[in-house]
Design a protein around this motif. Structure first.
Motif, PDB file in Angstrom:
ATOM      1  N   LEU A 112       0.612  -7.795  -5.395  1.00  0.00           N
ATOM      2  CA  LEU A 112      -0.349  -6.776  -5.809  1.00  0.00           C
ATOM      3  C   LEU A 112       0.148  -5.438  -5.290  1.00  0.00           C
ATOM      4  CD1 LEU A 112      -3.036  -5.583  -6.814  1.00  0.00           C
ATOM      5  CD2 LEU A 112      -4.115  -6.417  -4.704  1.00  0.00           C
ATOM      6  N   MET A 113       0.471  -4.531  -6.203  1.00  0.00           N
ATOM      7  CA  MET A 113       0.957  -3.198  -5.833  1.00  0.00           C
ATOM      8  C   MET A 113      -0.198  -2.202  -5.924  1.00  0.00           C
ATOM      9  SD  MET A 113       4.054  -0.819  -7.415  1.00  0.00           S
ATOM     10  CE  MET A 113       3.371  -0.634  -9.067  1.00  0.00           C
ATOM     11  N   HIS A 114      -0.582  -1.637  -4.795  1.00  0.00           N
ATOM     12  CA  HIS A 114      -1.670  -0.652  -4.751  1.00  0.00           C
ATOM     13  C   HIS A 114      -1.070   0.743  -4.613  1.00  0.00           C
ATOM     14  CE1 HIS A 114      -5.675   0.977  -3.806  1.00  0.00           C
ATOM     15  NE2 HIS A 114      -5.013   1.776  -2.988  1.00  0.00           N
ATOM     16  N   LEU A 115      -1.478   1.643  -5.504  1.00  0.00           N
ATOM     17  CA  LEU A 115      -1.056   3.042  -5.444  1.00  0.00           C
ATOM     18  C   LEU A 115      -2.268   3.888  -5.104  1.00  0.00           C
ATOM     19  CD1 LEU A 115       1.185   3.206  -8.660  1.00  0.00           C
ATOM     20  CD2 LEU A 115       1.906   2.747  -6.300  1.00  0.00           C
ATOM     21  N   SER A 116      -2.317   4.383  -3.891  1.00  0.00           N
ATOM     22  CA  SER A 116      -3.461   5.202  -3.491  1.00  0.00           C
ATOM     23  C   SER A 116      -3.484   6.533  -4.229  1.00  0.00           C
ATOM     24  CB  SER A 116      -3.432   5.446  -1.979  1.00  0.00           C
ATOM     25  OG  SER A 116      -3.683   4.241  -1.293  1.00  0.00           O
ATOM     26  N   ASP A 117      -2.333   6.998  -4.665  1.00  0.00           N
ATOM     27  CA  ASP A 117      -2.206   8.150  -5.558  1.00  0.00           C
ATOM     28  C   ASP A 117      -1.248   7.760  -6.677  1.00  0.00           C
ATOM     29  OD1 ASP A 117      -3.878   9.982  -4.276  1.00  0.00           O
ATOM     30  OD2 ASP A 117      -2.281  10.644  -2.922  1.00  0.00           O
TER      31      ASP A 117
ATOM     32  N   TYR B 238       1.007  16.342  -7.848  1.00  0.00           N
ATOM     33  CA  TYR B 238       1.279  16.721  -6.460  1.00  0.00           C
ATOM     34  C   TYR B 238       2.734  16.469  -6.051  1.00  0.00           C
ATOM     35  CZ  TYR B 238      -3.786  17.097  -5.927  1.00  0.00           C
ATOM     36  OH  TYR B 238      -5.100  17.463  -6.068  1.00  0.00           O
ATOM     37  N   ARG B 239       3.530  15.902  -6.970  1.00  0.00           N
ATOM     38  CA  ARG B 239       4.925  15.607  -6.637  1.00  0.00           C
ATOM     39  C   ARG B 239       5.834  16.654  -7.277  1.00  0.00           C
ATOM     40  NH1 ARG B 239       6.306  10.997  -4.575  1.00  0.00           N
ATOM     41  NH2 ARG B 239       8.125  10.498  -5.852  1.00  0.00           N
ATOM     42  N   VAL B 240       6.630  17.334  -6.442  1.00  0.00           N
ATOM     43  CA  VAL B 240       7.541  18.370  -6.922  1.00  0.00           C
ATOM     44  C   VAL B 240       8.960  17.823  -6.825  1.00  0.00           C
ATOM     45  CG1 VAL B 240       8.361  20.728  -6.614  1.00  0.00           C
ATOM     46  CG2 VAL B 240       5.964  20.178  -6.134  1.00  0.00           C
ATOM     47  N   LEU B 241       9.549  17.519  -7.982  1.00  0.00           N
ATOM     48  CA  LEU B 241      10.876  16.919  -8.027  1.00  0.00           C
ATOM     49  C   LEU B 241      11.741  17.651  -9.049  1.00  0.00           C
ATOM     50  CD1 LEU B 241       9.825  13.138  -8.195  1.00  0.00           C
ATOM     51  CD2 LEU B 241      10.554  14.378  -6.151  1.00  0.00           C
ATOM     52  N   SER B 242      13.043  17.565  -8.852  1.00  0.00           N
ATOM     53  CA  SER B 242      13.964  18.088  -9.860  1.00  0.00           C
ATOM     54  C   SER B 242      13.943  17.164 -11.074  1.00  0.00           C
ATOM     55  CB  SER B 242      15.383  18.155  -9.286  1.00  0.00           C
ATOM     56  OG  SER B 242      15.883  16.838  -9.063  1.00  0.00           O
TER      57      SER B 242
ATOM     58  N   ASP C  29       7.547  -5.692 -12.318  1.00  0.00           N
ATOM     59  CA  ASP C  29       7.664  -6.832 -11.405  1.00  0.00           C
ATOM     60  C   ASP C  29       6.348  -7.209 -10.735  1.00  0.00           C
ATOM     61  OD1 ASP C  29      10.302  -7.128 -11.971  1.00  0.00           O
ATOM     62  OD2 ASP C  29      11.062  -6.286 -10.091  1.00  0.00           O
ATOM     63  N   ALA C  30       5.442  -6.257 -10.570  1.00  0.00           N
ATOM     64  CA  ALA C  30       4.183  -6.544  -9.884  1.00  0.00           C
ATOM     65  C   ALA C  30       3.288  -7.428 -10.751  1.00  0.00           C
ATOM     66  CB  ALA C  30       3.458  -5.234  -9.551  1.00  0.00           C
ATOM     67  N   ASP C  31       2.543  -8.310 -10.108  1.00  0.00           N
ATOM     68  CA  ASP C  31       1.609  -9.163 -10.848  1.00  0.00           C
ATOM     69  C   ASP C  31       0.352  -8.385 -11.221  1.00  0.00           C
ATOM     70  OD1 ASP C  31       2.659 -12.199 -10.589  1.00  0.00           O
ATOM     71  OD2 ASP C  31       3.218 -11.035  -8.823  1.00  0.00           O
ATOM     72  N   PHE C  32      -0.087  -7.495 -10.310  1.00  0.00           N
ATOM     73  CA  PHE C  32      -1.178  -6.578 -10.604  1.00  0.00           C
ATOM     74  C   PHE C  32      -0.819  -5.219 -10.025  1.00  0.00           C
ATOM     75  CE2 PHE C  32      -3.788 -10.443 -11.051  1.00  0.00           C
ATOM     76  CZ  PHE C  32      -4.502 -10.127 -12.206  1.00  0.00           C
ATOM     77  N   VAL C  33      -1.321  -4.161 -10.673  1.00  0.00           N
ATOM     78  CA  VAL C  33      -1.164  -2.798 -10.185  1.00  0.00           C
ATOM     79  C   VAL C  33      -2.561  -2.222 -10.003  1.00  0.00           C
ATOM     80  CG1 VAL C  33      -0.244  -0.494 -10.631  1.00  0.00           C
ATOM     81  CG2 VAL C  33       1.014  -2.523 -11.423  1.00  0.00           C
ATOM     82  N   ALA C  34      -2.854  -1.729  -8.802  1.00  0.00           N
ATOM     83  CA  ALA C  34      -4.186  -1.191  -8.501  1.00  0.00           C
ATOM     84  C   ALA C  34      -4.117   0.314  -8.314  1.00  0.00           C
ATOM     85  CB  ALA C  34      -4.763  -1.849  -7.256  1.00  0.00           C
ATOM     86  N   LEU C  35      -5.022   1.039  -8.966  1.00  0.00           N
ATOM     87  CA  LEU C  35      -5.214   2.473  -8.779  1.00  0.00           C
ATOM     88  C   LEU C  35      -6.603   2.706  -8.200  1.00  0.00           C
ATOM     89  CD1 LEU C  35      -2.769   4.182  -9.731  1.00  0.00           C
ATOM     90  CD2 LEU C  35      -3.039   2.177 -11.200  1.00  0.00           C
TER      91      LEU C  35
ATOM     92  N   ARG D 179       0.856  -1.187   0.000  1.00  0.00           N
ATOM     93  CA  ARG D 179       0.000   0.000   0.000  1.00  0.00           C
ATOM     94  C   ARG D 179       0.893   1.237   0.000  1.00  0.00           C
ATOM     95  NH1 ARG D 179      -5.777  -0.167  -0.021  1.00  0.00           N
ATOM     96  NH2 ARG D 179      -5.368   1.996   0.557  1.00  0.00           N
ATOM     97  N   SER D 180       0.762   2.045  -1.014  1.00  0.00           N
ATOM     98  CA  SER D 180       1.510   3.294  -1.105  1.00  0.00           C
ATOM     99  C   SER D 180       0.521   4.441  -1.249  1.00  0.00           C
ATOM    100  CB  SER D 180       2.432   3.278  -2.328  1.00  0.00           C
ATOM    101  OG  SER D 180       3.391   2.262  -2.248  1.00  0.00           O
ATOM    102  N   ALA D 181       0.723   5.497  -0.509  1.00  0.00           N
ATOM    103  CA  ALA D 181       1.958   6.061  -0.043  1.00  0.00           C
ATOM    104  C   ALA D 181       2.364   5.517   1.335  1.00  0.00           C
ATOM    105  CB  ALA D 181       1.803   7.593   0.041  1.00  0.00           C
TER     106      ALA D 181
END
Length: 425
Positions: free
Chosen positions: A145-150, A157-161, A178-184, A123-125
């Protein structure tokens, strides 16, 4: 015919650095998942220690789950070290986030697992949870299963160089591979990722944010009719910083007061949660506003339940993803069957929600339109006109039990496929 693995035989390795009793939107979502998950499923939770900051400890969010095993990787002298590593002066190291150190502990996590899991669910973030889960998948050879809450790389919303953004994109691409499933959490976000990773289209799914678990709701009883006042109480709960700021609302309130109308005296806006100092100062300088700071989830729920209208604020912008966020606070609001007053871009998930009967929406910057809505709501409230009638939350697709059941079925399918593969070798 293939038979589903019994839930009592499934062992889930849940990688969730932001988990109860931390007070954060993601931790609340993890808590709802654990509360709604079938008790027959064995869970080992990998999380991080609580460090003072915006994710503070909140005992009212604690989840009671018998048999839950917890693994807590930590840095030496963790509170001090985490503060040092998270300092803004070291921001160049914060890729994908200030928890970048977490994947270093993959071997330690493996050594502390007493029973081989059947499946990994991250679960990310923070997004570093996915990097840790990626290493655990490679080491344990379990499906993931990789879950991306955002959304991750490229999120508005991400400020990066430029250098950080390139590394960020590479890290995301490696995890998606690498993930078998990606959830948004929304169809719009999933479509964005399907376009970006066309070879994984069938493996990118939607598991939305969840409403509170009704049977375990910790809110206090609502106010009785005798306790209610003629003042229209608008409540906002959650953090405010950066582009998520209340200037449209504050300008609208000033317009209402400038007209010296009776409605101006009948509006009060209560703010609960962390916010940047400049935003706090602007709220304090605006009539009809009261700032309460950080409170427990129980107290925030009480404020929501006793509000007349609940407020959502989202920023404007040209980034296509801005239309595809569903703030988890909307789901908290819906659970109490209260109307949502939203400052949100036209065509956003929130504006569509309001357009089907959940409340009212104005675009960021439309202070005049919002002032008209505020005055009308105050007038109706003072005249005791019929209350807002919201859809029954128990019929919502955002119910925790419905979302958790869907996730569980995906996890069970991955576990069964893994077991079948191992048995055929």
């Amino acid at each position: 015919m293939k038979r589903d693995m019994p839930l009592s035989q499934m062992h889930l390795l849940l990688v969730a650095p932001s988990a109860p009793p931390k007070n954060s939107p993601e931790a609340m979502q993890v808590g709802r998942f654990l509360s709604a998950l079938d008790p027959a499923v064995r869970v080992t939770l990998v999380t991080t220690p609580i460090v003072r900051g915006w994710q503070w400890e909140d005992s009212t969010l604690a989840v009671e789950r018998p048999g839950l095993k917890v693994i807590t990787p930590s840095l030496p002298v963790h509170r001090l070290t985490q503060r040092v590593l998270g300092n803004h002066r070291l921001a160049s190291l914060h890729v994908p986030d200030a928890d970048f150190w977490l994947p270093w502990f993959a071997d330690q996590v493996v050594s502390r697992i007493t029973d081989m899991p059947d499946v990994i669910y991250s679960r990310s973030a923070p997004f570093s949870a996915a990097l840790l889960a990626q290493r655990l998948k490679r080491s344990l050879r379990r499906p993931w299963l990789m879950h991306l809450s955002d959304p991750w790389s490229g999120s508005p919303y991400r400020v990066l160089s430029a250098r950080q953004a390139a590394v960020d994109r590479a890290l995301e691409a490696g995890c998606v591979a690498d993930a078998d499933f990606v959830a948004l959490t929304t169809e719009g976000q999933a479509a964005f990722y399907r376009d970006r990773y066309a070879d994984r289209t069938k493996d990118i799914i939607v598991t939305p944010n969840m409403m509170p678990v009704f049977a375990r709701n910790s809110a206090l009883p609502p106010l009785s009719p005798k306790q209610k006042s003629k003042t229209l109480r608008i409540v906002y709960t959650g953090a405010m910083y950066g582009a998520r700021e209340p200037s449209t609302l504050l300008d609208a309130l000033r317009l209402v007061h400038a007209n010296k109308s009776d409605e101006a005296k009948q509006i009060n806006v209560d703010f609960y949660g962390n916010m940047a100092p400049g935003i706090a100062a602007a709220i304090d300088a605006t009539p009809s506003c009261t700032r309460h700071g950080t409170v427990s989830f129980r107290d925030a729920s009480h404020a929501q339940q006793n509000a007349d209208v609940l407020l959502t604020i989202e920023p404007a912008g040209s980034h296509p993803l801005l239309l595809h966020f569903m703030p988890s606070k909307n789901l908290d609001y819906m659970s109490f069957r209260k109307p949502i007053l939203a400052i949100t871009p036209h065509g956003s998930e929130t504006s569509r929600l309001c357009s089907v009967g959940q409340g009212w929406a104005v675009t960021p910057g439309d202070a005049v339109g919002l002032a008209q809505i505020l005055a009308e709501l105050a007038r109706k409230h003072a005249e005791d006109l019929p209350p807002f009638v919201a859809p029954d939350p128990k019929l919502s697709p955002y119910r925790a039990d419905a979302v958790t059941a869907s996730v569980t079925q995906t996890l069970r399918s991955l576990s069964q496929t893994q077991a079948t593969t191992e048995n055929s070798l």
